[in-house]
Design a protein around this motif. Structure first.
Motif, PDB file in Angstrom:
ATOM      1  N   GLY A  81       0.811  -1.212   0.000  1.00 42.72           N
ATOM      2  CA  GLY A  81       0.000   0.000   0.000  1.00 42.72           C
ATOM      3  C   GLY A  81       0.843   1.261   0.000  1.00 42.72           C
ATOM      4  N   ILE A  82       1.937   1.244   0.756  1.00 41.82           N
ATOM      5  CA  ILE A  82       2.839   2.393   0.793  1.00 41.82           C
ATOM      6  C   ILE A  82       3.457   2.626  -0.581  1.00 41.82           C
ATOM      7  CG2 ILE A  82       5.102   3.149   1.663  1.00 41.82           C
ATOM      8  CD1 ILE A  82       4.241   1.859   4.344  1.00 41.82           C
ATOM      9  N   THR A  83       3.881   1.552  -1.213  1.00 37.98           N
ATOM     10  CA  THR A  83       4.477   1.681  -2.540  1.00 37.98           C
ATOM     11  C   THR A  83       3.466   2.243  -3.532  1.00 37.98           C
ATOM     12  OG1 THR A  83       5.930  -0.182  -2.068  1.00 37.98           O
ATOM     13  CG2 THR A  83       5.669   0.430  -4.374  1.00 37.98           C
ATOM     14  N   ALA A  84       2.244   1.744  -3.487  1.00 42.67           N
ATOM     15  CA  ALA A  84       1.220   2.210  -4.420  1.00 42.67           C
ATOM     16  C   ALA A  84       0.826   3.662  -4.154  1.00 42.67           C
ATOM     17  CB  ALA A  84      -0.007   1.303  -4.331  1.00 42.67           C
ATOM     18  N   LEU A  85       0.674   4.038  -2.888  1.00 47.40           N
ATOM     19  CA  LEU A  85       0.251   5.403  -2.565  1.00 47.40           C
ATOM     20  C   LEU A  85       1.350   6.437  -2.792  1.00 47.40           C
ATOM     21  CD1 LEU A  85      -1.782   4.835   0.705  1.00 47.40           C
ATOM     22  CD2 LEU A  85      -2.666   5.531  -1.519  1.00 47.40           C
ATOM     23  N   SER A  86       2.590   6.035  -2.567  1.00 48.95           N
ATOM     24  CA  SER A  86       3.670   7.017  -2.662  1.00 48.95           C
ATOM     25  C   SER A  86       4.061   7.327  -4.104  1.00 48.95           C
ATOM     26  CB  SER A  86       4.894   6.531  -1.886  1.00 48.95           C
ATOM     27  OG  SER A  86       5.424   5.367  -2.496  1.00 48.95           O
ATOM     28  N   SER A 107       2.239   8.409  -6.417  1.00 48.95           N
ATOM     29  CA  SER A 107       1.547   9.606  -6.890  1.00 48.95           C
ATOM     30  C   SER A 107       1.980  10.872  -6.153  1.00 48.95           C
ATOM     31  CB  SER A 107       0.039   9.423  -6.737  1.00 48.95           C
ATOM     32  OG  SER A 107      -0.292   9.295  -5.373  1.00 48.95           O
ATOM     33  N   ALA A 108       2.904  10.760  -5.209  1.00 46.71           N
ATOM     34  CA  ALA A 108       3.346  11.915  -4.432  1.00 46.71           C
ATOM     35  C   ALA A 108       4.401  12.713  -5.205  1.00 46.71           C
ATOM     36  CB  ALA A 108       3.911  11.466  -3.099  1.00 46.71           C
ATOM     37  N   ASP A 109       4.542  13.972  -4.839  1.00 41.31           N
ATOM     38  CA  ASP A 109       5.567  14.809  -5.465  1.00 41.31           C
ATOM     39  C   ASP A 109       6.967  14.359  -5.057  1.00 41.31           C
ATOM     40  OD1 ASP A 109       3.661  16.349  -6.738  1.00 41.31           O
ATOM     41  OD2 ASP A 109       3.523  17.767  -5.070  1.00 41.31           O
ATOM     42  N   ASP A 110       7.153  14.108  -3.775  1.00 42.03           N
ATOM     43  CA  ASP A 110       8.437  13.624  -3.253  1.00 42.03           C
ATOM     44  C   ASP A 110       8.229  12.205  -2.745  1.00 42.03           C
ATOM     45  OD1 ASP A 110      10.950  13.305  -2.244  1.00 42.03           O
ATOM     46  OD2 ASP A 110      10.812  14.906  -0.752  1.00 42.03           O
ATOM     47  N   VAL A 111       8.631  11.236  -3.541  1.00 43.44           N
ATOM     48  CA  VAL A 111       8.345   9.831  -3.231  1.00 43.44           C
ATOM     49  C   VAL A 111       9.055   9.391  -1.956  1.00 43.44           C
ATOM     50  CG1 VAL A 111       8.575   7.472  -4.083  1.00 43.44           C
ATOM     51  CG2 VAL A 111       7.905   9.285  -5.641  1.00 43.44           C
ATOM     52  N   SER A 112      10.309   9.789  -1.778  1.00 47.80           N
ATOM     53  CA  SER A 112      11.055   9.370  -0.584  1.00 47.80           C
ATOM     54  C   SER A 112      10.430   9.914   0.688  1.00 47.80           C
ATOM     55  CB  SER A 112      12.510   9.822  -0.684  1.00 47.80           C
ATOM     56  OG  SER A 112      13.166   9.147  -1.722  1.00 47.80           O
ATOM     57  N   PHE A 113      10.013  11.173   0.655  1.00 49.56           N
ATOM     58  CA  PHE A 113       9.389  11.766   1.837  1.00 49.56           C
ATOM     59  C   PHE A 113       8.057  11.094   2.145  1.00 49.56           C
ATOM     60  CE2 PHE A 113       6.791  15.114   3.884  1.00 49.56           C
ATOM     61  CZ  PHE A 113       7.547  15.257   5.037  1.00 49.56           C
ATOM     62  N   ALA A 114       7.270  10.806   1.113  1.00 52.13           N
ATOM     63  CA  ALA A 114       5.985  10.129   1.319  1.00 52.13           C
ATOM     64  C   ALA A 114       6.199   8.731   1.889  1.00 52.13           C
ATOM     65  CB  ALA A 114       5.220  10.054  -0.001  1.00 52.13           C
ATOM     66  N   ARG A 115       7.181   8.022   1.388  1.00 53.06           N
ATOM     67  CA  ARG A 115       7.455   6.674   1.915  1.00 53.06           C
ATOM     68  C   ARG A 115       7.959   6.735   3.345  1.00 53.06           C
ATOM     69  NH1 ARG A 115       9.920   3.643  -3.422  1.00 53.06           N
ATOM     70  NH2 ARG A 115       7.925   3.541  -4.493  1.00 53.06           N
ATOM     71  N   ALA A 116       8.736   7.760   3.680  1.00 51.70           N
ATOM     72  CA  ALA A 116       9.183   7.909   5.066  1.00 51.70           C
ATOM     73  C   ALA A 116       8.002   8.158   5.993  1.00 51.70           C
ATOM     74  CB  ALA A 116      10.198   9.044   5.174  1.00 51.70           C
TER      75      ALA A 116
END
Length: 87
Positions: A22-27, A29-38
């Motif tokens: 779920g984290i991989t799928a949701l992140s 679409s984020a602008d900053d993928v690393s920050f969203a995954r963190a």
């Protein structure tokens, strides 16, 4: 001879896997993928630690296998959070 029950650790690992997917799928679409995954891995770590803390507080006697399984998997999720935060 004691038999080991794989259900507690399997359940915790299944929840970790679903959360990581779920984290991989949701992140993505984020602008900053690393920050969203963190951020999401920190939330996953807290979500997996909550049953461990509840089991620890509500169970009489020493902690059991379910507590240890959720606590260990929560630590793995926290280490993923640490990885995305630092690197």
């Amino acid at each position: 001879m004691s038999r080991i029950d794989p259900l507690p650790f399997g359940t915790a690992l299944l929840l970790l896997g679903l959360g990581a997917f779920g984290i991989t799928a949701l992140s993505l679409s984020a602008d900053d993928v690393s920050f969203a995954r963190a951020q999401w891995t920190a939330a996953l770590s807290l979500a997996l630690a909550a049953p461990a803390i509840a089991l620890y507080l509500l169970t009489a006697g020493p902690p059991g296998r379910r507590w240890r399984a959720f606590w260990t998997v929560s630590l793995a999720a926290y280490l993923a959070h640490f990885w995305w935060s630092v690197f």
